[in-house]
Design a protein around this motif. Structure first.
Motif, PDB file in Angstrom:
ATOM      1  N   ILE A 144      44.872  -6.276 -77.381  1.00 41.88           N
ATOM      2  CA  ILE A 144      44.875  -5.698 -76.038  1.00 41.88           C
ATOM      3  C   ILE A 144      43.741  -4.693 -75.895  1.00 41.88           C
ATOM      4  O   ILE A 144      43.036  -4.659 -74.870  1.00 41.88           O
ATOM      5  N   ARG A 145      43.531  -3.876 -76.922  1.00 44.98           N
ATOM      6  CA  ARG A 145      42.454  -2.885 -76.850  1.00 44.98           C
ATOM      7  C   ARG A 145      41.096  -3.576 -76.767  1.00 44.98           C
ATOM      8  O   ARG A 145      40.209  -3.131 -76.025  1.00 44.98           O
ATOM      9  N   ARG A 146      40.909  -4.663 -77.518  1.00 44.39           N
ATOM     10  CA  ARG A 146      39.647  -5.403 -77.438  1.00 44.39           C
ATOM     11  C   ARG A 146      39.420  -5.943 -76.029  1.00 44.39           C
ATOM     12  O   ARG A 146      38.322  -5.858 -75.476  1.00 44.39           O
ATOM     13  N   ASP A 147      40.471  -6.504 -75.461  1.00 47.71           N
ATOM     14  CA  ASP A 147      40.343  -7.080 -74.126  1.00 47.71           C
ATOM     15  C   ASP A 147      40.057  -5.993 -73.094  1.00 47.71           C
ATOM     16  O   ASP A 147      39.190  -6.153 -72.230  1.00 47.71           O
ATOM     17  N   GLU A 148      40.766  -4.883 -73.190  1.00 50.37           N
ATOM     18  CA  GLU A 148      40.562  -3.791 -72.225  1.00 50.37           C
ATOM     19  C   GLU A 148      39.180  -3.170 -72.383  1.00 50.37           C
ATOM     20  O   GLU A 148      38.515  -2.845 -71.386  1.00 50.37           O
ATOM     21  N   ARG A 149      38.719  -3.014 -73.608  1.00 55.10           N
ATOM     22  CA  ARG A 149      37.365  -2.478 -73.813  1.00 55.10           C
ATOM     23  C   ARG A 149      36.326  -3.403 -73.165  1.00 55.10           C
ATOM     24  O   ARG A 149      35.386  -2.942 -72.507  1.00 55.10           O
ATOM     25  N   GLY A 150      36.507  -4.709 -73.342  1.00 54.77           N
ATOM     26  CA  GLY A 150      35.585  -5.649 -72.726  1.00 54.77           C
ATOM     27  C   GLY A 150      35.632  -5.583 -71.216  1.00 54.77           C
ATOM     28  O   GLY A 150      34.595  -5.690 -70.542  1.00 54.77           O
ATOM     29  N   THR A 151      36.828  -5.407 -70.657  1.00 58.66           N
ATOM     30  CA  THR A 151      36.967  -5.301 -69.203  1.00 58.66           C
ATOM     31  C   THR A 151      36.261  -4.069 -68.674  1.00 58.66           C
ATOM     32  O   THR A 151      35.494  -4.139 -67.704  1.00 58.66           O
ATOM     33  N   VAL A 152      36.510  -2.926 -69.290  1.00 58.25           N
ATOM     34  CA  VAL A 152      35.877  -1.683 -68.827  1.00 58.25           C
ATOM     35  C   VAL A 152      34.363  -1.760 -68.972  1.00 58.25           C
ATOM     36  O   VAL A 152      33.607  -1.373 -68.066  1.00 58.25           O
ATOM     37  N   ARG A 153      33.899  -2.276 -70.110  1.00 60.45           N
ATOM     38  CA  ARG A 153      32.453  -2.391 -70.331  1.00 60.45           C
ATOM     39  C   ARG A 153      31.806  -3.277 -69.253  1.00 60.45           C
ATOM     40  O   ARG A 153      30.738  -2.962 -68.725  1.00 60.45           O
ATOM     41  N   ALA A 154      32.479  -4.383 -68.901  1.00 59.39           N
ATOM     42  CA  ALA A 154      31.925  -5.290 -67.890  1.00 59.39           C
ATOM     43  C   ALA A 154      31.868  -4.626 -66.520  1.00 59.39           C
ATOM     44  O   ALA A 154      30.887  -4.788 -65.774  1.00 59.39           O
ATOM     45  N   TRP A 155      32.892  -3.877 -66.169  1.00 59.26           N
ATOM     46  CA  TRP A 155      32.869  -3.171 -64.887  1.00 59.26           C
ATOM     47  C   TRP A 155      31.725  -2.165 -64.838  1.00 59.26           C
ATOM     48  O   TRP A 155      30.996  -2.069 -63.841  1.00 59.26           O
ATOM     49  N   LEU A 156      31.554  -1.409 -65.912  1.00 65.26           N
ATOM     50  CA  LEU A 156      30.501  -0.388 -65.923  1.00 65.26           C
ATOM     51  C   LEU A 156      29.115  -1.011 -65.858  1.00 65.26           C
ATOM     52  O   LEU A 156      28.184  -0.405 -65.311  1.00 65.26           O
ATOM     53  N   ALA A 157      28.970  -2.212 -66.389  1.00 61.59           N
ATOM     54  CA  ALA A 157      27.670  -2.890 -66.372  1.00 61.59           C
ATOM     55  C   ALA A 157      27.431  -3.672 -65.089  1.00 61.59           C
ATOM     56  O   ALA A 157      26.324  -4.148 -64.852  1.00 61.59           O
ATOM     57  N   SER A 158      28.450  -3.792 -64.250  1.00 60.54           N
ATOM     58  CA  SER A 158      28.350  -4.617 -63.047  1.00 60.54           C
ATOM     59  C   SER A 158      27.683  -3.859 -61.904  1.00 60.54           C
ATOM     60  O   SER A 158      27.381  -2.670 -62.006  1.00 60.54           O
ATOM     61  N   GLY A 159      27.526  -4.561 -60.788  1.00 59.63           N
ATOM     62  CA  GLY A 159      26.979  -3.934 -59.591  1.00 59.63           C
ATOM     63  C   GLY A 159      28.021  -3.267 -58.727  1.00 59.63           C
ATOM     64  O   GLY A 159      27.692  -2.770 -57.638  1.00 59.63           O
TER      65      GLY A 159
END
Length: 395
Positions: A144-159
């Motif tokens: 779950i932590r891996r998935d959530e980290r990936g989600t947050v990272r993707a949002w921060l890198a998005s437009g």
């Protein structure tokens, strides 16, 4: 103007309350058309709260796939544990790309657990409340932590435009992800909400009429129940400790963590239903009465996103507060111009000392709390809505 709001989580704590207050404020002040897209239990939760709000239209659209169908060997009986072991299970909800079209702006009030087609993020605003799941590994399994980290990272890198609720969270995101402060819009929350018109009668509670200490915390590790129990066990005869919050109905213990907390409570000197009461989650009406009749409120938390609703509510009600001395709590209290008793949340002895200080000078601290309740600089939900209106392009 059409504002589409998407949330497949409907977090039953502050997340739902935040969304509902914001939708009401945005509609009241700016009058956009509002669609709230959700599904399943999350949609039901919103429907129960917004049934009388004509300014919000509820739309039932499921996420692209439920996590169980996005795993290897999906649908095979008994394959769930193996999927977890292989790391193929998904914690997030995949949002259909067409939901990002056909609206003037799309808002995710709880970006956690949501992933979108990132190329379409240009008209999206999202709120990141905290990264506590990543800060405290014991809260959730590694997958779950891996998935959530990936989600947050993707949002921060998005437009997408990202809103957060405190400068303390901005500092945490910089530490974890290297995120620049300019990437984020800090919009602090409000702690106000409509008080129930008719509080319930709690005459059945054994601590009624006693000088009890109220601790509105849930069972997750970052709420720091261990320090609370170690610090206050010997004082419960004078000031019973009342634990409210999800999972804190400790008897009978329904989880390994609940069992450890009950054992720690007994070892620390608490006696069930004499010096320690654990009703767990109570509804708003019951909580309001518990707060109004409390001798003081204690908040031992190790981390929050934008602060603590219970601390703000206690300050507003004129109840003395003992609070953990962490940056986000300092930021919140200083913004109001108020005062609380601070303690080191890693040190049970410091909490015990602050309780002794409150006991010794209670009339002084109670009088200060009641006076400051009339002078606090409190943000309203209209203030919060105004901040979001700029970000959403409603003004």
């Amino acid at each position: 103007m059409l504002l589409r709001v998407i949330d497949y989580v409907a977090n039953p704590g502050g997340g739902v309350r935040f969304t509902v207050e914001m939708l009401r404020g945005l509609h009241r002040m700016y009058g956009p058309q509002i669609e709230l897209v959700s599904h399943g239990e999350a949609l039901q939760r919103y429907a129960s709260l917004l049934s009388r709000d004509r300014g919000v239209r509820l739309v039932d659209v499921p996420p692209v796939e439920a996590w169980r169908s996005r795993t290897l060997m999906a649908g095979i009986p008994g394959a769930g544990p193996l999927n977890l072991l292989l790391g193929t299970a998904r914690f997030h909800h995949a949002v259909a790309g067409d939901l990002l079209e056909g609206a003037d702006v799309v808002w995710f009030p709880w970006l956690h657990r949501h992933r979108i087609p990132w190329a379409r993020a240009g008209r999206v605003v999202a709120t990141l409340h905290d990264v506590i799941t990543l800060q405290f590994p014991e809260i959730a399994p590694a997958w779950i932590r891996r998935d959530e980290r990936g989600t947050v990272r993707a949002w921060l890198a998005s437009g997408a435009r990202i809103a957060i609720t405190s400068n303390a969270t901005a500092a945490t995101l910089h530490s974890m992800f290297g995120t620049d402060a300019e990437r984020l819009e800090v919009i602090p929350l409000s702690g106000s909400h409509e008080r129930p018109a008719a509080p319930v009668t709690r005459g059945d509670l054994a601590f009624k009429g006693r000088e009890y200490l109220l601790a509105p915390i849930n069972i997750t590790p970052h709420k720091n129940a261990e320090v609370l129990l170690r610090a206050l066990g010997r004082t419960g005869a004078r000031h019973p400790l009342v634990l409210t919050g999800s999972g804190m109905d400790l008897w009978p213990p329904r989880s390994t963590r609940a069992r450890k907390l009950t054992e720690l409570a007994e070892a620390s000197g608490f006696v069930r239903d004499a010096s320690l009461f654990a009703p767990g989650y109570v509804d708003d009406r019951a909580y309001e009465q518990l707060l109004d009749e409390a001798w003081a409120l204690v908040m031992p938390t190790l981390a929050e996103g934008g602060g603590s609703f219970p601390v703000l509510e206690a300050m507003t009600a004129g109840i003395p507060v003992i609070a953990s001395d962490i940056p986000v709590m300092r930021e919140m209290v200083e913004r109001t111009g108020g005062q609380v008793l601070w303690f080191d949340p890693r040190d049970p002895a410091d909490l015990a000392a602050k309780l002794a200080e409150l006991e010794a000078r209670y009339p002084e601290y109670r009088g200060r709390a009641e006076r400051q309740a009339k002078t606090l600089r409190l943000r309203t939900w209209d203030d919060v809505a105004a901040g979001y209106a700029r970000l959403l392009g409603l003004t």
